[in-house]
Motif scaffolding. Structure first.
Motif, PDB file in Angstrom:
ATOM      1  N   GLU A 214      35.064  38.276  37.636  1.00 19.34           N
ATOM      2  CA  GLU A 214      36.259  39.120  37.601  1.00 19.34           C
ATOM      3  C   GLU A 214      37.337  38.584  38.537  1.00 19.34           C
ATOM      4  O   GLU A 214      38.538  38.745  38.277  1.00 19.34           O
ATOM      5  CB  GLU A 214      35.900  40.557  37.952  1.00 19.34           C
ATOM      6  N   GLU A 215      36.929  37.936  39.619  1.00 19.13           N
ATOM      7  CA  GLU A 215      37.907  37.370  40.539  1.00 19.13           C
ATOM      8  C   GLU A 215      38.636  36.186  39.915  1.00 19.13           C
ATOM      9  O   GLU A 215      39.759  35.864  40.298  1.00 19.13           O
ATOM     10  CB  GLU A 215      37.218  36.937  41.837  1.00 19.13           C
ATOM     11  N   ILE A 216      37.983  35.524  38.956  1.00 13.58           N
ATOM     12  CA  ILE A 216      38.581  34.353  38.324  1.00 13.58           C
ATOM     13  C   ILE A 216      39.727  34.740  37.391  1.00 13.58           C
ATOM     14  O   ILE A 216      40.801  34.146  37.420  1.00 13.58           O
ATOM     15  CB  ILE A 216      37.513  33.556  37.546  1.00 13.58           C
ATOM     16  N   ASP A 217      39.497  35.734  36.527  1.00 14.95           N
ATOM     17  CA  ASP A 217      40.528  36.057  35.535  1.00 14.95           C
ATOM     18  C   ASP A 217      41.012  37.502  35.567  1.00 14.95           C
ATOM     19  O   ASP A 217      41.897  37.888  34.793  1.00 14.95           O
ATOM     20  CB  ASP A 217      40.044  35.715  34.128  1.00 14.95           C
ATOM     21  N   GLY A 218      40.445  38.324  36.450  1.00 16.29           N
ATOM     22  CA  GLY A 218      40.902  39.699  36.578  1.00 16.29           C
ATOM     23  C   GLY A 218      40.424  40.635  35.489  1.00 16.29           C
ATOM     24  O   GLY A 218      40.768  41.819  35.493  1.00 16.29           O
ATOM     25  N   SER A 219      39.606  40.131  34.554  1.00 16.23           N
ATOM     26  CA  SER A 219      39.114  40.969  33.464  1.00 16.23           C
ATOM     27  C   SER A 219      37.849  41.703  33.887  1.00 16.23           C
ATOM     28  O   SER A 219      36.935  41.107  34.460  1.00 16.23           O
ATOM     29  CB  SER A 219      38.809  40.113  32.226  1.00 16.23           C
ATOM     30  N   GLU A 220      37.805  42.990  33.595  1.00 16.27           N
ATOM     31  CA  GLU A 220      36.634  43.791  33.955  1.00 16.27           C
ATOM     32  C   GLU A 220      35.481  43.482  33.000  1.00 16.27           C
ATOM     33  O   GLU A 220      35.677  43.369  31.785  1.00 16.27           O
ATOM     34  CB  GLU A 220      36.976  45.269  33.892  1.00 16.27           C
ATOM     35  N   ILE A 221      34.286  43.344  33.545  1.00 15.44           N
ATOM     36  CA  ILE A 221      33.099  43.084  32.735  1.00 15.44           C
ATOM     37  C   ILE A 221      32.607  44.403  32.164  1.00 15.44           C
ATOM     38  O   ILE A 221      32.241  45.316  32.905  1.00 15.44           O
ATOM     39  CB  ILE A 221      32.017  42.389  33.573  1.00 15.44           C
ATOM     40  N   ALA A 222      32.611  44.498  30.822  1.00 17.22           N
ATOM     41  CA  ALA A 222      32.299  45.764  30.161  1.00 17.22           C
ATOM     42  C   ALA A 222      30.825  46.121  30.253  1.00 17.22           C
ATOM     43  O   ALA A 222      30.467  47.305  30.314  1.00 17.22           O
ATOM     44  CB  ALA A 222      32.735  45.700  28.696  1.00 17.22           C
ATOM     45  N   TRP A 223      29.968  45.127  30.234  1.00 17.74           N
ATOM     46  CA  TRP A 223      28.529  45.368  30.300  1.00 17.74           C
ATOM     47  C   TRP A 223      27.856  44.140  30.891  1.00 17.74           C
ATOM     48  O   TRP A 223      28.325  43.020  30.694  1.00 17.74           O
ATOM     49  CB  TRP A 223      27.965  45.677  28.907  1.00 17.74           C
ATOM     50  N   PRO A 224      26.777  44.323  31.638  1.00 18.10           N
ATOM     51  CA  PRO A 224      26.136  43.181  32.295  1.00 18.10           C
ATOM     52  C   PRO A 224      25.847  42.019  31.352  1.00 18.10           C
ATOM     53  O   PRO A 224      25.264  42.191  30.286  1.00 18.10           O
ATOM     54  CB  PRO A 224      24.843  43.784  32.850  1.00 18.10           C
ATOM     55  N   GLY A 225      26.298  40.844  31.774  1.00 15.46           N
ATOM     56  CA  GLY A 225      26.054  39.627  31.001  1.00 15.46           C
ATOM     57  C   GLY A 225      27.136  39.295  30.006  1.00 15.46           C
ATOM     58  O   GLY A 225      27.146  38.183  29.464  1.00 15.46           O
TER      59      GLY A 225
ATOM     60  N   PHE B  95      35.292  19.594  32.714  1.00 17.48           N
ATOM     61  CA  PHE B  95      35.024  20.005  34.085  1.00 17.48           C
ATOM     62  C   PHE B  95      36.284  20.007  34.948  1.00 17.48           C
ATOM     63  O   PHE B  95      36.277  20.557  36.055  1.00 17.48           O
ATOM     64  CB  PHE B  95      33.948  19.114  34.687  1.00 17.48           C
ATOM     65  N   ASP B  96      37.354  19.410  34.421  1.00 11.77           N
ATOM     66  CA  ASP B  96      38.624  19.470  35.137  1.00 11.77           C
ATOM     67  C   ASP B  96      39.217  20.870  35.121  1.00 11.77           C
ATOM     68  O   ASP B  96      40.191  21.151  35.834  1.00 11.77           O
ATOM     69  CB  ASP B  96      39.615  18.474  34.524  1.00 11.77           C
ATOM     70  N   ARG B  97      38.641  21.768  34.315  1.00 14.45           N
ATOM     71  CA  ARG B  97      39.138  23.139  34.224  1.00 14.45           C
ATOM     72  C   ARG B  97      38.293  24.132  35.026  1.00 14.45           C
ATOM     73  O   ARG B  97      38.430  25.349  34.866  1.00 14.45           O
ATOM     74  CB  ARG B  97      39.202  23.571  32.762  1.00 14.45           C
ATOM     75  N   VAL B  98      37.440  23.640  35.876  1.00 15.42           N
ATOM     76  CA  VAL B  98      36.625  24.514  36.724  1.00 15.42           C
ATOM     77  C   VAL B  98      37.525  25.365  37.616  1.00 15.42           C
ATOM     78  O   VAL B  98      38.531  24.890  38.152  1.00 15.42           O
ATOM     79  CB  VAL B  98      35.657  23.672  37.592  1.00 15.42           C
ATOM     80  N   LYS B  99      37.161  26.636  37.765  1.00 16.39           N
ATOM     81  CA  LYS B  99      37.846  27.563  38.669  1.00 16.39           C
ATOM     82  C   LYS B  99      36.917  27.866  39.846  1.00 16.39           C
ATOM     83  O   LYS B  99      35.690  27.767  39.722  1.00 16.39           O
ATOM     84  CB  LYS B  99      38.212  28.859  37.953  1.00 16.39           C
ATOM     85  N   SER B 100      37.495  28.273  40.950  1.00 14.11           N
ATOM     86  CA  SER B 100      36.675  28.575  42.122  1.00 14.11           C
ATOM     87  C   SER B 100      37.107  29.876  42.765  1.00 14.11           C
ATOM     88  O   SER B 100      38.262  30.304  42.651  1.00 14.11           O
ATOM     89  CB  SER B 100      36.761  27.445  43.153  1.00 14.11           C
ATOM     90  N   THR B 101      36.161  30.499  43.439  1.00 14.09           N
ATOM     91  CA  THR B 101      36.448  31.667  44.259  1.00 14.09           C
ATOM     92  C   THR B 101      35.535  31.623  45.475  1.00 14.09           C
ATOM     93  O   THR B 101      34.416  31.093  45.404  1.00 14.09           O
ATOM     94  CB  THR B 101      36.268  32.978  43.466  1.00 14.09           C
ATOM     95  N   TYR B 102      36.024  32.151  46.571  1.00 18.43           N
ATOM     96  CA  TYR B 102      35.278  32.119  47.830  1.00 18.43           C
ATOM     97  C   TYR B 102      35.016  33.545  48.289  1.00 18.43           C
ATOM     98  O   TYR B 102      35.903  34.400  48.250  1.00 18.43           O
ATOM     99  CB  TYR B 102      36.090  31.362  48.889  1.00 18.43           C
ATOM    100  N   GLN B 103      33.798  33.799  48.711  1.00 16.89           N
ATOM    101  CA  GLN B 103      33.427  35.114  49.225  1.00 16.89           C
ATOM    102  C   GLN B 103      32.658  34.959  50.528  1.00 16.89           C
ATOM    103  O   GLN B 103      31.908  33.996  50.704  1.00 16.89           O
ATOM    104  CB  GLN B 103      32.558  35.874  48.211  1.00 16.89           C
ATOM    105  N   GLN B 104      32.839  35.914  51.417  1.00 22.83           N
ATOM    106  CA  GLN B 104      32.056  35.937  52.647  1.00 22.83           C
ATOM    107  C   GLN B 104      31.837  37.375  53.073  1.00 22.83           C
ATOM    108  O   GLN B 104      32.510  38.288  52.591  1.00 22.83           O
ATOM    109  CB  GLN B 104      32.746  35.149  53.755  1.00 22.83           C
ATOM    110  N   THR B 105      30.856  37.580  53.937  1.00 17.99           N
ATOM    111  CA  THR B 105      30.531  38.921  54.390  1.00 17.99           C
ATOM    112  C   THR B 105      31.598  39.418  55.352  1.00 17.99           C
ATOM    113  O   THR B 105      32.279  38.627  55.990  1.00 17.99           O
ATOM    114  CB  THR B 105      29.167  38.924  55.081  1.00 17.99           C
TER     115      THR B 105
END
Length: 355
Positions: free
Chosen positions: A289-300, A345-355
């Motif tokens: 969701e952090e990558i594209d802002g779209s909410e995941i409707a159901w797990p998976g 693979f040039d289109r890979v997106k990234s996000t960083y998370q920490q506690t």
């Protein structure tokens, strides 16, 4: 995030947590993954193409080391660095006023400002990206946890910008032309002057003294999407149970490879949360969701595939350059399923998370 050696272990864990009725639905969303334990070893003697974090990368002979251009907003970035240096100095001076027994040498205070001024100058010039990791798919394909839709040959190289936010991921299908490469001089000079530990008078963090890499030892597992934490009504009994399960309840049956599974020096061997494929081990919200802002409707139900993630921490002596603002969290690389199928693979997106 809990990972398991088998669906049987997963379902046992869920039944023990009072989620037996949901166990089959949850098991249907698992994805195979390879979890890694790192072990620090001398870099130079390592075989070419070995999966590792840090060290000198193995690259095709004709491959140009990735670099970023000078920042279009270099002046704004430079000013932010100047302000950060001044803020740190002000904070240290305030510390001395609040605690008169604390002495910070004037040259250290001046050095903080000078360091940030020096870093700011690099905003105006092109900068090579720092090597992070290489993943040998040709060897990992033999692991049970290897994702079936990943390329079964080649090597993935990962680079990032220690002065900004650029990322560069490359897939080298042919590994027969790989050769070990030294890091660019400009990058080494930056690290020695402004990098982590640059102010140490003993010179222990000078690049020429860094001789290690962190070899990745693979262990196969099944991973569960964190999406399940949001699948039930907030505050309901199931919601409480699934959150407890993710936080603690799964540990009895879960698989978390550790140093005791790898031969060698256990003082430089640990699990930093590195993994290939499967589901991301989210620290905060859903990485997809952090990558594209779209909410995941159901797990998976997401088109994003987790490529690789790694923990920011590493052992002293490893040939690594952390980001100027690095913390101790994890970086997640994700790729749209269509781009994965096309090997983009040039289109890979990234996000960083920490506690």
């Amino acid at each position: 995030m809990p990972a398991f050696r088998s669906t049987h272990d997963l379902e046992q864990s869920l039944w023990a947590a009072g989620l037996g009725a949901e166990s089959r639905d949850i098991a249907a969303t698992v994805r195979p993954s390879i979890l890694f334990v790192r072990q620090q070893q001398l870099d130079d003697p390592l075989p070419v193409g070995l999966s590792k974090i840090g060290g000198n990368p193995d690259l095709p002979k004709d491959f140009a080391w990735p670099e970023r251009a000078a920042f279009p907003d270099a002046a704004k970035r430079a000013e932010a660095l100047h302000q950060r240096g001044a803020t740190i100095r002000d904070g240290l001076e305030q510390l001395q006023r609040d605690h008169p027994d604390t002495h910070i040498p004037p040259e250290h205070l001046d050095g903080v400002v000078a360091r940030h001024k020096g870093m700011a100058a690099y905003m105006y010039v092109p900068m090579p990206l720092a090597f992070v990791a290489q993943i040998n798919l040709s060897t990992l394909v033999h692991e049970a946890g290897f994702p079936p839709d990943f390329p079964d040959t080649g090597l993935i190289s990962i680079f990032n910008d220690i002065t900004g936010d650029q990322l560069s991921v490359h897939w080298h299908p042919d590994i027969t032309t790989l050769e070990r490469r030294e890091w660019p001089h400009r990058l080494v000079d930056y690290s020695d002057r402004f990098g982590q530990g640059a102010e140490r008078k003993d010179g222990s963090w000078q690049w020429e003294r860094l001789t290690q890499a962190e070899v990745l030892f693979p262990f196969s597992a099944l991973t569960v999407p964190h999406h399940w934490k949001y699948a039930f009504a907030r505050g309901s009994a199931k919601w409480n149970k699934i959150w407890d399960w993710f936080q603690e309840g799964a540990h009895k049956f879960a698989f978390h490879p550790s140093a005791d599974l790898v031969a060698g020096d256990d003082t430089v061997t640990a699990n930093f949360g590195d993994r290939l494929g499967g589901w991301p081990s989210d620290i905060q919200g859903n990485a997809e969701e952090e990558i594209d802002g779209s909410e995941i409707a159901w797990p998976g139900l997401t088109p994003w595939r987790h490529l690789f993630s790694w923990g920011a921490e590493f052992y002293s002596g490893t040939r690594m350059m952390p980001h100027d603002m690095a913390g101790d969290g994890n970086t997640f690389l994700l790729l749209h399923e269509d781009d994965l199928a096309a090997r983009r693979f040039d289109r890979v997106k990234s996000t960083y998370q920490q506690t």
